[in-house]
Scaffold this motif. Structure first.
Motif, PDB file in Angstrom:
ATOM      1  N   HIS A  29      45.462  28.064  42.691  1.00  0.00           N
ATOM      2  CA  HIS A  29      45.063  28.975  41.674  1.00  0.00           C
ATOM      3  C   HIS A  29      44.938  30.364  42.399  1.00  0.00           C
ATOM      4  CE1 HIS A  29      42.716  26.086  38.640  1.00  0.00           C
ATOM      5  NE2 HIS A  29      43.913  25.425  38.910  1.00  0.00           N
ATOM      6  N   ASP A  30      45.546  31.304  41.495  1.00  0.00           N
ATOM      7  CA  ASP A  30      45.663  32.670  42.128  1.00  0.00           C
ATOM      8  C   ASP A  30      44.642  33.848  41.629  1.00  0.00           C
ATOM      9  OD1 ASP A  30      48.615  33.424  40.157  1.00  0.00           O
ATOM     10  OD2 ASP A  30      46.701  32.863  39.478  1.00  0.00           O
ATOM     11  N   THR A  31      43.849  33.232  40.589  1.00  0.00           N
ATOM     12  CA  THR A  31      42.842  34.209  40.006  1.00  0.00           C
ATOM     13  C   THR A  31      41.512  33.767  39.913  1.00  0.00           C
ATOM     14  OG1 THR A  31      44.648  34.683  38.176  1.00  0.00           O
ATOM     15  CG2 THR A  31      42.112  35.276  37.608  1.00  0.00           C
ATOM     16  N   TYR A  50      42.970  39.365  40.818  1.00  0.00           N
ATOM     17  CA  TYR A  50      44.319  38.680  40.679  1.00  0.00           C
ATOM     18  C   TYR A  50      45.194  39.454  41.860  1.00  0.00           C
ATOM     19  CZ  TYR A  50      48.998  37.677  38.918  1.00  0.00           C
ATOM     20  OH  TYR A  50      50.367  37.393  38.899  1.00  0.00           O
ATOM     21  N   GLU A  51      45.881  39.030  42.684  1.00  0.00           N
ATOM     22  CA  GLU A  51      46.528  39.733  43.547  1.00  0.00           C
ATOM     23  C   GLU A  51      46.142  40.678  44.452  1.00  0.00           C
ATOM     24  OE1 GLU A  51      50.279  41.110  41.547  1.00  0.00           O
ATOM     25  OE2 GLU A  51      51.153  39.005  41.846  1.00  0.00           O
ATOM     26  N   GLU A  52      44.869  40.207  44.734  1.00  0.00           N
ATOM     27  CA  GLU A  52      44.145  41.078  45.673  1.00  0.00           C
ATOM     28  C   GLU A  52      43.604  42.367  45.022  1.00  0.00           C
ATOM     29  OE1 GLU A  52      45.109  41.260  49.688  1.00  0.00           O
ATOM     30  OE2 GLU A  52      47.036  40.041  49.293  1.00  0.00           O
ATOM     31  N   GLN A  68      39.395  40.220  47.215  1.00  0.00           N
ATOM     32  CA  GLN A  68      40.241  39.091  47.012  1.00  0.00           C
ATOM     33  C   GLN A  68      41.264  39.049  48.328  1.00  0.00           C
ATOM     34  OE1 GLN A  68      43.049  37.948  44.031  1.00  0.00           O
ATOM     35  NE2 GLN A  68      42.577  36.012  44.072  1.00  0.00           N
ATOM     36  N   ASN A  71      44.651  34.733  50.639  1.00  0.00           N
ATOM     37  CA  ASN A  71      44.900  33.046  50.349  1.00  0.00           C
ATOM     38  C   ASN A  71      44.196  32.994  48.990  1.00  0.00           C
ATOM     39  OD1 ASN A  71      42.001  33.620  51.081  1.00  0.00           O
ATOM     40  ND2 ASN A  71      41.927  31.862  52.627  1.00  0.00           N
ATOM     41  N   TYR A  72      43.981  33.852  48.425  1.00  0.00           N
ATOM     42  CA  TYR A  72      43.217  33.694  47.183  1.00  0.00           C
ATOM     43  C   TYR A  72      41.803  33.724  46.974  1.00  0.00           C
ATOM     44  CZ  TYR A  72      48.110  33.242  45.659  1.00  0.00           C
ATOM     45  OH  TYR A  72      49.342  33.334  45.497  1.00  0.00           O
ATOM     46  N   SER A  93      38.315  29.758  39.039  1.00  0.00           N
ATOM     47  CA  SER A  93      39.665  29.964  39.527  1.00  0.00           C
ATOM     48  C   SER A  93      40.271  29.573  38.387  1.00  0.00           C
ATOM     49  CB  SER A  93      39.674  29.114  40.864  1.00  0.00           C
ATOM     50  OG  SER A  93      40.015  27.825  40.688  1.00  0.00           O
ATOM     51  N   LEU A  95      45.020  29.451  37.191  1.00  0.00           N
ATOM     52  CA  LEU A  95      46.284  29.737  37.182  1.00  0.00           C
ATOM     53  C   LEU A  95      47.069  29.915  36.018  1.00  0.00           C
ATOM     54  CD1 LEU A  95      48.670  29.793  39.185  1.00  0.00           C
ATOM     55  CD2 LEU A  95      48.917  27.292  38.548  1.00  0.00           C
TER      56      LEU A  95
ATOM     57  N   ASN B  97      46.113  34.243  31.556  1.00  0.00           N
ATOM     58  CA  ASN B  97      45.102  34.185  32.914  1.00  0.00           C
ATOM     59  C   ASN B  97      44.323  35.264  33.118  1.00  0.00           C
ATOM     60  OD1 ASN B  97      44.584  32.251  34.810  1.00  0.00           O
ATOM     61  ND2 ASN B  97      45.632  33.678  36.410  1.00  0.00           N
TER      62      ASN B  97
END
Lengths: 110, 113
Positions: A29-31, A50-52, A68, A71-72, A93, A95, B97
């Motif tokens: 999961h990235d968010t 999201y994406e730091e 963030q 590593n998310y 979290s 995705l 998302n």
């Protein structure tokens, strides 16, 4: 899969102090979204990473900030704690949209 | 007026009863509707997810959305003591998302054996 994990589980602070809460998302999961849930209330959206980057933010003052990591995983920082900041802080979290929640960190401000 | 209204209860029913939980909302732009279950001292767990108006069934759970009335419901058939928890409705404007969830207060449900 360990699911969403949060640390610490409980925390006691005094007014004016600062606190850092941590969240590890589900694998892949990235968010990460953070919510505040006061006793007897529904969760309130704090912000989402999201994406730091902070992608969106709810109606919370600048005392609430976050981060963030590559590593998310994520942190929530609260400065100048007030009694009213006592709550369960939830991390979720995702995705592809569905949000999965951790057990939360229960913060008590005295 | 809160964006999402939900009666906090508590609601107490005997085992085997049909439970009806409801939320109303004010913003017609909400498109996606969710029900979460939260046990004491735990994080919310997604039970049901629906898009726009209609019904969705999953085992003993049925979710209904009536967008014309801005009203959503969760029905639990053959309720069990293990269903005792707080049930929260949540909704969002989009499905991506980047969605943020807007929540009701939660309804506390107790199922008595």
């Amino acid at each position: 899969d360990a699911g969403v994990t949060q640390s610490p589980t409980h925390l006691i602070k005094t007014r004016g102090q600062q606190v850092t809460l941590r969240c590890s998302p589900k694998s892949g999961h990235d968010t990460v979204s953070w919510y505040q849930q006061a006793l007897g209330q529904g969760p309130q959206f704090i912000f989402q990473y999201y994406e730091e980057e902070e992608r969106q933010r709810g109606n919370f003052p600048d005392r609430f900030s976050g981060h963030q990591f590559p590593n998310y995983s994520s942190e929530l920082n609260v400065n100048a704690l007030l009694l009213g900041d006592s709550a369960l802080y939830l991390c979720a979290s995702s995705l592809s949209g569905t949000q999965y929640f951790g057990p939360g960190t229960r913060l008590l401000v005295l | 007026q809160k964006e999402v209204e939900q009666d906090p209860g508590p609601l107490s029913v005997p085992e085997g009863a049909i439970v009806s939980l409801n939320c109303t909302y004010s913003n017609s732009a909400f498109q996606y509707f969710m029900w979460y279950r939260q046990y004491s001292r735990k994080g919310p767990e997604l039970l049901m997810y629906t898009y726009s108006s209609g019904n969705k069934e999953d085992g003993r759970f049925t979710a209904q959305v009536d967008k014309s009335s801005k009203y959503i419901s969760l029905f639990i058939r053959d309720s069990q003591p293990s269903d005792s928890a707080t049930y929260l409705c949540a909704m969002s404007f989009n499905a991506g998302n980047n969605r943020k969830l807007i929540w009701g207060l939660g309804t506390s449900l107790g199922v008595n054996p």
